[in-house]
Design a protein around this motif. Sequence first.
Motif, PDB file in Angstrom:
ATOM      1  N   GLN A  28      -6.521  13.239   0.486  1.00 29.75           N
ATOM      2  CA  GLN A  28      -5.302  12.668  -0.093  1.00 29.75           C
ATOM      3  C   GLN A  28      -4.407  12.080   0.998  1.00 29.75           C
ATOM      4  OE1 GLN A  28      -4.843  12.474  -3.370  1.00 29.75           O
ATOM      5  NE2 GLN A  28      -3.014  11.282  -3.013  1.00 29.75           N
ATOM      6  N   LEU A  29      -4.285  12.788   2.121  1.00 31.20           N
ATOM      7  CA  LEU A  29      -3.487  12.306   3.250  1.00 31.20           C
ATOM      8  C   LEU A  29      -4.044  10.990   3.786  1.00 31.20           C
ATOM      9  CD1 LEU A  29      -1.251  12.856   5.408  1.00 31.20           C
ATOM     10  CD2 LEU A  29      -3.036  13.970   6.727  1.00 31.20           C
ATOM     11  N   ILE A  30      -5.351  10.908   3.924  1.00 30.35           N
ATOM     12  CA  ILE A  30      -5.983   9.697   4.436  1.00 30.35           C
ATOM     13  C   ILE A  30      -5.785   8.529   3.473  1.00 30.35           C
ATOM     14  CG2 ILE A  30      -8.229   8.648   4.947  1.00 30.35           C
ATOM     15  CD1 ILE A  30      -9.014  11.370   6.194  1.00 30.35           C
ATOM     16  N   GLU A  31      -5.944   8.767   2.175  1.00 31.96           N
ATOM     17  CA  GLU A  31      -5.735   7.710   1.181  1.00 31.96           C
ATOM     18  C   GLU A  31      -4.304   7.188   1.236  1.00 31.96           C
ATOM     19  OE1 GLU A  31      -6.842   9.042  -2.713  1.00 31.96           O
ATOM     20  OE2 GLU A  31      -8.857   9.589  -2.052  1.00 31.96           O
ATOM     21  N   ASN A  32      -3.335   8.104   1.274  1.00 35.41           N
ATOM     22  CA  ASN A  32      -1.926   7.698   1.328  1.00 35.41           C
ATOM     23  C   ASN A  32      -1.617   6.934   2.609  1.00 35.41           C
ATOM     24  OD1 ASN A  32      -1.451   8.900  -1.138  1.00 35.41           O
ATOM     25  ND2 ASN A  32      -0.628  10.776  -0.259  1.00 35.41           N
ATOM     26  N   ALA A  33      -2.144   7.409   3.734  1.00 37.87           N
ATOM     27  CA  ALA A  33      -1.876   6.756   5.022  1.00 37.87           C
ATOM     28  C   ALA A  33      -2.484   5.362   5.067  1.00 37.87           C
ATOM     29  CB  ALA A  33      -2.415   7.607   6.160  1.00 37.87           C
TER      30      ALA A  33
END
Length: 77
Positions: A28-33
């Motif tokens: 989720q962090l990677i997608e948002n970033a």
Amino acid sequence: MSDILKHIEENPKETRRLIGLEYEQLQQLIENAEQLNYEKQALRESKKIRIIAGGGGRKPKLSVKEQIILTLVYLRQ
């Protein structure tokens, strides 16, 4: 691809031990970033007044995903 990123993708259960986040949280962090990076870059490009065509310059050595993993491993240490 970096060794740590490859190891995390092969063994998602060890993600918490290596970087302090669950595998789903990391995804989720990677997608948002990546989404924020794309939006920020598009905004920057829209404000530029170009004399020379785009596409020049040094290409990044690490992808956004690899930059995030590197930062999290560094902070974990």
